[in-house]
Design a protein around this motif. Sequence first.
Motif, PDB file in Angstrom:
ATOM      1  N   SER A  95       3.240  -1.913  -0.769  1.00  0.00           N
ATOM      2  CA  SER A  95       2.777  -3.745  -0.608  1.00  0.00           C
ATOM      3  C   SER A  95       3.884  -4.412  -0.319  1.00  0.00           C
TER       4      SER A  95
ATOM      5  N   GLY B 162      -7.047   0.330  -9.347  1.00  0.00           N
ATOM      6  CA  GLY B 162      -6.515   0.655 -10.359  1.00  0.00           C
ATOM      7  C   GLY B 162      -5.072   1.053 -10.676  1.00  0.00           C
ATOM      8  N   ARG B 163      -4.228   0.650  -9.172  1.00  0.00           N
ATOM      9  CA  ARG B 163      -2.679   0.878  -9.136  1.00  0.00           C
ATOM     10  C   ARG B 163      -1.928  -0.448  -9.722  1.00  0.00           C
ATOM     11  N   ARG B 164      -1.229   0.260 -10.463  1.00  0.00           N
ATOM     12  CA  ARG B 164       0.364  -0.892 -11.152  1.00  0.00           C
ATOM     13  C   ARG B 164       0.349  -1.480  -9.949  1.00  0.00           C
ATOM     14  N   ILE B 165       0.700  -3.043 -10.044  1.00  0.00           N
ATOM     15  CA  ILE B 165       1.324  -3.647  -9.407  1.00  0.00           C
ATOM     16  C   ILE B 165       1.904  -4.334  -9.619  1.00  0.00           C
TER      17      ILE B 165
ATOM     18  N   ASP C 212      -0.116   5.260   3.946  1.00  0.00           N
ATOM     19  CA  ASP C 212       0.580   5.157   2.904  1.00  0.00           C
ATOM     20  C   ASP C 212       0.474   6.248   1.778  1.00  0.00           C
ATOM     21  N   TYR C 213      -1.124   6.802   2.119  1.00  0.00           N
ATOM     22  CA  TYR C 213      -1.643   8.079   1.694  1.00  0.00           C
ATOM     23  C   TYR C 213      -1.589   9.268   2.422  1.00  0.00           C
TER      24      TYR C 213
ATOM     25  N   TYR D 205      -5.421  -2.243  -3.905  1.00  0.00           N
ATOM     26  CA  TYR D 205      -4.562  -1.531  -5.000  1.00  0.00           C
ATOM     27  C   TYR D 205      -4.822  -1.680  -6.289  1.00  0.00           C
TER      28      TYR D 205
ATOM     29  N   ASP E 135       6.988   1.308  -0.857  1.00  0.00           N
ATOM     30  CA  ASP E 135       5.985   0.983  -1.364  1.00  0.00           C
ATOM     31  C   ASP E 135       5.061   0.145  -0.786  1.00  0.00           C
TER      32      ASP E 135
END
Length: 291
Positions: free
Chosen positions: A236, A114-117, A166-167, A110, A234
Motif C-alpha cells: 500500500s 480482509g487485511r488490516r490497513i 507483493d505476494y 486489501y 508494504d
Amino acid sequence: MSKQTRSSLLALLAAAIWGGGFIAQKSGGTLGAFTFNGPRTILGGLTLIPVILILHLKEDNKSTLIKGSLVCGFLLFCATSLQQIGINYTTASKAAFITSIYAILVPIFYFVAGRRIRPLIYVSAALSLVGLYLLNMNGQSFSFQVGDLLVLGSAVMFALQIIAADYYSPRCQPVILSCLQFMFCGILGVICMFIFETPHFSSMLANWQPFVYGGVCSTGMGYTLQILAQRDGDASQVSLILCLEAVFGAIFAALLLRERLPVANLIGCVLIFSGVILSQLPERKKSGGEF
C-alpha cells in the motif's frame, strides 16, 4: 539503512523512471499498442538476463517462480495493453489521472480481502487522489468516455499486478521473477501485434529511442525496482510512492518539452508529496487500540 527506507527509495527511483517513460510512451504510441508494448517488454526482460548471470542468481522453488511469472506477466500485459489502447481515445491528462487510481485501489482491494490497513494510509490515499486530479486539471469537464473506461480497466489491472508481485516477490528470486514476467508479457504482446496490427520494421527502427527507454528503463529497471521495493515494504505504501510518477512526468515535461505548470498543477504536486510523506510516518501503538 532499514528495509522500509530502502524499499521507499527503490519505489521512488521507479517512479522517477516511469515519469520519464510518459515521453517515450507518447512518442512510440503511434506504432500501435501491441507493436510498441510487445517488443519493448521483451527487451526489458532481455536486459535482466546479464544481471542474473553476473550475480549468479538462482531459484530453487521453480514451481512458485513459474506460477508467479505467469500471473504477474498476464496482469501486466492486460494493464499495459488497456492503457495504451485507451490513451488513443482520451486525453493524456485524463489517462494519467485515471491510471494513477491504482494506488488507491491497492489498499481498497486489501481491505476487501480482509487485511488490516492503517487509517493513515487512507488519509494519504485521499490526499494523493486529490493531488493527482489537480495535477492533471486542464480546465475541461471530467466525463468518462470509451477511452477513459479502458484506462480505468488498466488501473484495476495495475493494482492487481502490484498485489500479485507483493505476494510472489518474497517467495522467489525477485529479479528472475521480473525477467520472466516481462518475457511472458512481451510474448503475448507480440502475438497480438501480428494478429491485430500490421507492424512495420522501418517504423519501429525509426522509433528506436522510445523502444530503448521503454524497454530497458521503464520496463527492465522500473518494474524490477518495484518488485524489489515490495519485497521489503508494504504494498500500500509502495503504491502511493509510485504515484509520484505523475509528478516526475510533469517535471520532465517542463524540463524537456518546456511545458509550464499552472497553479492548480503545482498544488497537486504538493498534495501528492504530502500524502507520500504522511504514508511513511512510523506507526504508533496506543494502549487502547491502533494508530
